[in-house]
Design a protein around this motif. Structure first.
Motif, PDB file in Angstrom:
ATOM      1  N   VAL A 159     -54.238 -24.235   5.520  1.00  0.00           N
ATOM      2  CA  VAL A 159     -53.686 -24.600   4.203  1.00  0.00           C
ATOM      3  C   VAL A 159     -53.297 -26.067   4.183  1.00  0.00           C
ATOM      4  CG1 VAL A 159     -51.751 -24.229   2.626  1.00  0.00           C
ATOM      5  CG2 VAL A 159     -52.919 -22.266   3.639  1.00  0.00           C
ATOM      6  N   ARG A 160     -52.689 -26.555   5.283  1.00  0.00           N
ATOM      7  CA  ARG A 160     -52.291 -27.962   5.348  1.00  0.00           C
ATOM      8  C   ARG A 160     -53.498 -28.893   5.364  1.00  0.00           C
ATOM      9  NH1 ARG A 160     -48.927 -26.199   9.482  1.00  0.00           N
ATOM     10  NH2 ARG A 160     -50.198 -27.349  10.995  1.00  0.00           N
ATOM     11  N   LYS A 161     -54.553 -28.470   6.037  1.00  0.00           N
ATOM     12  CA  LYS A 161     -55.723 -29.340   6.171  1.00  0.00           C
ATOM     13  C   LYS A 161     -56.666 -29.265   4.972  1.00  0.00           C
ATOM     14  CE  LYS A 161     -56.090 -29.784  11.191  1.00  0.00           C
ATOM     15  NZ  LYS A 161     -57.001 -29.673  12.352  1.00  0.00           N
ATOM     16  N   TYR A 162     -56.701 -28.132   4.288  1.00  0.00           N
ATOM     17  CA  TYR A 162     -57.655 -27.960   3.192  1.00  0.00           C
ATOM     18  C   TYR A 162     -56.962 -27.609   1.862  1.00  0.00           C
ATOM     19  CZ  TYR A 162     -61.472 -27.934   6.597  1.00  0.00           C
ATOM     20  OH  TYR A 162     -62.367 -28.279   7.569  1.00  0.00           O
ATOM     21  N   PRO A 163     -55.907 -28.336   1.478  1.00  0.00           N
ATOM     22  CA  PRO A 163     -55.219 -27.984   0.220  1.00  0.00           C
ATOM     23  C   PRO A 163     -56.094 -28.216  -1.014  1.00  0.00           C
ATOM     24  CG  PRO A 163     -54.425 -30.087   1.043  1.00  0.00           C
ATOM     25  CD  PRO A 163     -55.313 -29.528   2.109  1.00  0.00           C
ATOM     26  N   LYS A 164     -56.909 -29.267  -0.974  1.00  0.00           N
ATOM     27  CA  LYS A 164     -57.753 -29.553  -2.134  1.00  0.00           C
ATOM     28  C   LYS A 164     -58.884 -28.535  -2.255  1.00  0.00           C
ATOM     29  CE  LYS A 164     -56.839 -34.506  -1.636  1.00  0.00           C
ATOM     30  NZ  LYS A 164     -57.453 -35.822  -1.320  1.00  0.00           N
ATOM     31  N   ALA A 165     -59.388 -28.060  -1.118  1.00  0.00           N
ATOM     32  CA  ALA A 165     -60.415 -27.018  -1.169  1.00  0.00           C
ATOM     33  C   ALA A 165     -59.865 -25.767  -1.828  1.00  0.00           C
ATOM     34  CB  ALA A 165     -60.901 -26.693   0.246  1.00  0.00           C
ATOM     35  N   ILE A 166     -58.610 -25.433  -1.510  1.00  0.00           N
ATOM     36  CA  ILE A 166     -57.961 -24.282  -2.131  1.00  0.00           C
ATOM     37  C   ILE A 166     -57.830 -24.505  -3.630  1.00  0.00           C
ATOM     38  CG2 ILE A 166     -55.830 -22.940  -2.236  1.00  0.00           C
ATOM     39  CD1 ILE A 166     -55.411 -23.628   0.741  1.00  0.00           C
ATOM     40  N   VAL A 206     -75.611 -30.781   2.443  1.00  0.00           N
ATOM     41  CA  VAL A 206     -76.281 -30.807   3.747  1.00  0.00           C
ATOM     42  C   VAL A 206     -77.668 -30.190   3.625  1.00  0.00           C
ATOM     43  CG1 VAL A 206     -76.251 -29.799   6.055  1.00  0.00           C
ATOM     44  CG2 VAL A 206     -74.189 -30.867   5.155  1.00  0.00           C
ATOM     45  N   LYS A 207     -77.764 -29.099   2.893  1.00  0.00           N
ATOM     46  CA  LYS A 207     -79.058 -28.438   2.721  1.00  0.00           C
ATOM     47  C   LYS A 207     -80.062 -29.369   2.049  1.00  0.00           C
ATOM     48  CE  LYS A 207     -79.602 -25.000  -0.225  1.00  0.00           C
ATOM     49  NZ  LYS A 207     -79.532 -23.665  -0.846  1.00  0.00           N
ATOM     50  N   LYS A 208     -79.558 -30.275   1.212  1.00  0.00           N
ATOM     51  CA  LYS A 208     -80.419 -31.248   0.539  1.00  0.00           C
ATOM     52  C   LYS A 208     -80.638 -32.506   1.370  1.00  0.00           C
ATOM     53  CE  LYS A 208     -81.129 -28.842  -3.129  1.00  0.00           C
ATOM     54  NZ  LYS A 208     -82.476 -28.332  -3.425  1.00  0.00           N
ATOM     55  N   GLY A 209     -80.030 -32.576   2.564  1.00  0.00           N
ATOM     56  CA  GLY A 209     -80.210 -33.743   3.415  1.00  0.00           C
ATOM     57  C   GLY A 209     -79.348 -34.926   3.028  1.00  0.00           C
ATOM     58  N   ARG A 210     -78.316 -34.715   2.186  1.00  0.00           N
ATOM     59  CA  ARG A 210     -77.457 -35.815   1.709  1.00  0.00           C
ATOM     60  C   ARG A 210     -76.164 -35.799   2.527  1.00  0.00           C
ATOM     61  NH1 ARG A 210     -78.210 -34.110  -4.522  1.00  0.00           N
ATOM     62  NH2 ARG A 210     -76.334 -35.381  -4.831  1.00  0.00           N
ATOM     63  N   LEU A 211     -76.274 -36.255   3.774  1.00  0.00           N
ATOM     64  CA  LEU A 211     -75.184 -36.122   4.727  1.00  0.00           C
ATOM     65  C   LEU A 211     -73.979 -36.994   4.404  1.00  0.00           C
ATOM     66  CD1 LEU A 211     -75.120 -34.252   7.236  1.00  0.00           C
ATOM     67  CD2 LEU A 211     -77.366 -34.559   6.235  1.00  0.00           C
ATOM     68  N   GLU A 212     -74.226 -38.220   3.975  1.00  0.00           N
ATOM     69  CA  GLU A 212     -73.100 -39.110   3.664  1.00  0.00           C
ATOM     70  C   GLU A 212     -72.317 -38.567   2.472  1.00  0.00           C
ATOM     71  OE1 GLU A 212     -70.408 -42.160   4.036  1.00  0.00           O
ATOM     72  OE2 GLU A 212     -71.929 -41.408   5.405  1.00  0.00           O
ATOM     73  N   GLU A 213     -73.023 -38.033   1.471  1.00  0.00           N
ATOM     74  CA  GLU A 213     -72.335 -37.423   0.327  1.00  0.00           C
ATOM     75  C   GLU A 213     -71.567 -36.185   0.759  1.00  0.00           C
ATOM     76  OE1 GLU A 213     -74.605 -37.051  -3.404  1.00  0.00           O
ATOM     77  OE2 GLU A 213     -76.147 -38.277  -2.437  1.00  0.00           O
ATOM     78  N   ALA A 214     -72.104 -35.455   1.737  1.00  0.00           N
ATOM     79  CA  ALA A 214     -71.398 -34.279   2.244  1.00  0.00           C
ATOM     80  C   ALA A 214     -70.085 -34.687   2.912  1.00  0.00           C
ATOM     81  CB  ALA A 214     -72.285 -33.522   3.230  1.00  0.00           C
ATOM     82  N   ARG A 215     -70.108 -35.803   3.653  1.00  0.00           N
ATOM     83  CA  ARG A 215     -68.883 -36.299   4.280  1.00  0.00           C
ATOM     84  C   ARG A 215     -67.851 -36.682   3.227  1.00  0.00           C
ATOM     85  NH1 ARG A 215     -68.674 -40.754   6.754  1.00  0.00           N
ATOM     86  NH2 ARG A 215     -67.134 -40.194   8.300  1.00  0.00           N
ATOM     87  N   LYS A 216     -68.297 -37.352   2.167  1.00  0.00           N
ATOM     88  CA  LYS A 216     -67.375 -37.745   1.101  1.00  0.00           C
ATOM     89  C   LYS A 216     -66.815 -36.521   0.382  1.00  0.00           C
ATOM     90  CE  LYS A 216     -69.567 -42.239   0.218  1.00  0.00           C
ATOM     91  NZ  LYS A 216     -70.358 -43.050  -0.751  1.00  0.00           N
ATOM     92  N   ALA A 217     -67.679 -35.521   0.149  1.00  0.00           N
ATOM     93  CA  ALA A 217     -67.223 -34.301  -0.506  1.00  0.00           C
ATOM     94  C   ALA A 217     -66.185 -33.586   0.352  1.00  0.00           C
ATOM     95  CB  ALA A 217     -68.410 -33.377  -0.786  1.00  0.00           C
ATOM     96  N   LEU A 218     -66.440 -33.530   1.661  1.00  0.00           N
ATOM     97  CA  LEU A 218     -65.498 -32.870   2.562  1.00  0.00           C
ATOM     98  C   LEU A 218     -64.184 -33.635   2.626  1.00  0.00           C
ATOM     99  CD1 LEU A 218     -65.526 -30.351   4.320  1.00  0.00           C
ATOM    100  CD2 LEU A 218     -66.251 -31.757   6.244  1.00  0.00           C
ATOM    101  N   ARG A 219     -64.256 -34.960   2.571  1.00  0.00           N
ATOM    102  CA  ARG A 219     -63.028 -35.756   2.526  1.00  0.00           C
ATOM    103  C   ARG A 219     -62.234 -35.440   1.249  1.00  0.00           C
ATOM    104  NH1 ARG A 219     -59.477 -36.905   5.238  1.00  0.00           N
ATOM    105  NH2 ARG A 219     -60.740 -38.001   6.791  1.00  0.00           N
ATOM    106  N   GLY A 220     -62.948 -35.194   0.153  1.00  0.00           N
ATOM    107  CA  GLY A 220     -62.278 -34.847  -1.104  1.00  0.00           C
ATOM    108  C   GLY A 220     -61.695 -33.449  -1.115  1.00  0.00           C
ATOM    109  N   LEU A 221     -62.031 -32.639  -0.098  1.00  0.00           N
ATOM    110  CA  LEU A 221     -61.517 -31.267  -0.019  1.00  0.00           C
ATOM    111  C   LEU A 221     -60.402 -31.114   0.998  1.00  0.00           C
ATOM    112  CD1 LEU A 221     -64.988 -29.474  -0.048  1.00  0.00           C
ATOM    113  CD2 LEU A 221     -63.290 -29.363  -1.885  1.00  0.00           C
ATOM    114  N   THR A 222     -60.142 -32.186   1.780  1.00  0.00           N
ATOM    115  CA  THR A 222     -59.173 -32.097   2.874  1.00  0.00           C
ATOM    116  C   THR A 222     -58.023 -33.056   2.656  1.00  0.00           C
ATOM    117  OG1 THR A 222     -60.495 -33.683   4.142  1.00  0.00           O
ATOM    118  CG2 THR A 222     -60.898 -31.355   4.562  1.00  0.00           C
TER     119      THR A 222
END
Length: 582
Positions: free
Chosen positions: A77-84, A281-297
């Motif tokens: 919960v502390r690490k992924y509040p935005k994902a929630i 990631v499935k689309k091969g857009r790894l840098e965007e995946a990192r940014k998206a994950l940063r926006g969820l954590t």
């Protein structure tokens, strides 16, 4: 070599390999150095000959996998509040849909609606005919089936956000048909058309929650979708209860108008939500995946952990590509994926087979048992409140005893209650029988709310492979919709006084379906609790029986290295010895 097994990577048959060695460490991963290239279906593929992408990813992926499994719920919960938060915002679509779909069933118990769209019986009462009751509910199901198939294709191509926003705008438009309906045929048309975006909501909210949540939060965020259904039904029943004593058409127009209040705030929330890292990631857009994950954590998660998590997602994606070829609907029916699709489909069909169409329609059931509208709607409100509490209770029970056990226990209890209610329906209607049946129905709904209702959403999002998750859930939900269509034809005559009028004896009809679901669950339903997506891939690939899922230990990363060595040998054979060009 010209055999299929020795064919080099798609799109690279006539190119020299010159890509650098893959790395997903924070210092090396960049848009200029993606983890993999893009294939014809948009997925990543190996970019370096002789160097297995699975082995490249394994170290960071294993660290992330171990970290997630050892993470407590509070730490998650502390690490992924935005994902929630974003998952809950997208799940608001289900509150809207639960409200919308519940209206139809509740309207059948609303005197004003029955008088406007029903026929007069010999005793002076008004009832919507059994055929139109089935037609209105099935029109919605037909629309949802079509909407699901379309949404699965659109979401795979354009992502979650664009698909959900488009569906929300369609919902706003189609509500006008309900609000200005002049006859029951217009309600039918509105149900078919609104079913199209509702179908999209059914899959995208659940799969998005599974994509963005760590292992510890996945059961909570996926079962929260069921809570949203219950909240929508609670709002629907409460709204009709408040309008029960209006004598004009506004008694049914106002509930339809309230639907317009849902989409605007949801659209605003979706605009700010990150796209699914798994989809990127499935689309091969790894840098965007990192940014998206940063926006969820939260800031508690550093860049290294972000990169390790992306590596874990990419490792699972690459492993699944080694085990299977494409991502079409047909691929859901091939090899081990056929079993996974079967499990997801029957798990969702069990929500119908367990008898909730009979036991959950308590408002209309009690009216036919002799209750007046006020008391029956009060019971309906109480039932929804109990179902809401049941979902919350499942959050505490599921992590301890697992999904499979909850399913088996829930189905056993519901089967017993259906038999008891059937027995109570044999004598002539009496007040004490109505109250006793109503009490058992409350227990039935509470059991459903703690077991089959919420656990289903967790199972259908965990069982499919990550690459086929959207399309597998589409097929599973459509299996549910087909079962719902059958139930919509079967259940109204059971309760309708102008048809079979079985009342409580309908429990005998439904207990047979419930028993069949219980037997299937015992032999075919595995326990995915605590297993990563890659571990599930290996267990299904090896054909492990459902009852042994928790007993068999698999080493995903050792298996990945073996697959990588096989791939290295294949690529080495396929790539000719380099020579100077002439």
């Amino acid at each position: 070599m010209d055999s299929k097994d020795s064919k080099p990577d798609t799109g690279a048959e006539h190119q020299e390999y010159s890509s650098p060695v893959v790395s997903t460490s924070p210092n090396n991963m960049s848009p200029e150095q993606p983890v993999s290239t893009t294939t014809k279906d948009g997925g990543p593929h190996k970019s370096v000959p002789g160097v297995s992408l699975l082995r490249d990813l394994a170290l960071d992926a294993e660290v992330a996998d171990t970290m997630q499994k050892n993470m407590s719920i509070m730490e998650a919960v502390r690490k992924y509040p935005k994902a929630i938060a974003y998952s809950m915002i997208l799940s608001l679509c289900i509150i809207m849909e639960g409200y919308d779909t519940s209206l139809i069933g509740s309207f059948f118990a609303l005197p004003q609606f029955r008088k406007r769209f029903g026929v007069e019986l010999a005793n002076g009462d008004y009832q919507v005919t059994a055929s139109w009751m089935s037609g209105l509910q099935n029109g919605t199901q037909v629309g949802q089936i079509c909407g699901l198939m379309i949404a699965g294709i659109l979401a795979d191509r354009f992502g979650y956000k664009k698909t959900i926003i488009g569906a929300l705008f369609l919902t706003i438009a189609f509500i006008f048909i309900f609000f200005f309906a002049q006859n029951i045929a217009m309600l039918f048309a509105g149900g078919v058309l609104c079913g199209l975006p509702w179908g999209a909501f059914q899959i995208l909210t659940t799969t998005y929650a599974a994509d963005v949540a760590p292992i510890q939060l996945r059961p909570i965020l996926t079962t929260y979708v069921n809570m949203c259904w219950v909240i929508g039904q609670l709002i629907s029943t409460g709204t009709l209860r408040a309008l029960l004593h209006r004598s004009d058409d506004w008694a049914w127009r106002i509930p339809y108008a309230i639907q317009w209040a849902f989409p605007p705030p949801i659209i605003l929330g979706v605009l700010f939500a990150p796209e699914s890292p798994t989809w990127l990631v499935k689309k091969g857009r790894l840098e965007e995946a990192r940014k998206a994950l940063r926006g969820l954590t939260s800031s508690e998660v550093d860049d290294e952990e972000i990169s390790q998590t992306v590596a874990m997602i990419a490792h699972t994606n690459e492993l699944e590509m080694q085990l299977q070829e494409g991502t079409s609907y047909l691929d859901c029916l091939r090899g081990p994926n056929l079993r996974r699709t079967e499990i997801a489909s029957v798990v969702w069909m069990t929500q119908v087979l367990c008898g909730i169409w009979f036991g959950g329609n308590i408002t209309y059931f009690l009216q036919q048992a002799g209750f007046n509208p006020d008391k029956s709607f009060d019971f309906g409100l109480g039932t929804n409140g109990i179902a809401l509490a049941g979902t919350i209770a499942s959050w505490f029970i599921m992590p301890r005893i697992g999904r499979r056990t909850l399913y088996l226990v829930g189905l056993s209890v519901m089967f017993t209650i259906l038999v008891i209610v059937g027995i109570l329906g044999i004598p002539a209607p009496q007040p004490w029988i109505g109250w006793t049946s109503g009490g058992f129905m409350l227990v039935f709904v509470a059991t459903y709310g703690m077991t089959v209702g919420p656990v289903c959403y967790c199972l259908v999002s965990e069982i499919p492979s990550t690459r086929l998750r959207i399309k597998s859930v589409v097929l599973a939900r459509n299996a549910y919709n087909i079962a719902s269509i059958v139930a919509n034809f079967l259940n109204p005559p059971i309760l309708n006084p102008s048809a079979w009028n079985l009342r409580g004896k309908g429990g005998f009809v439904w207990c047979g379906f419930c028993l069949s679901a219980l037997i299937w669950s015992y032999f075919r339903l595995p326990e995915p609790k605590g297993l990563s997506a890659a571990e599930l891939d290996i267990l299904f690939e090896d054909g492990v029986s459902a009852r042994n899922f928790r007993k068999v230990q698999v080493d995903v990363f050792a298996r990945g290295n073996m697959k990588g060595e096989e791939e290295d040998a294949r690529v080495a054979d396929a790539v000719p010895v380099t020579s100077e060009k002439v």
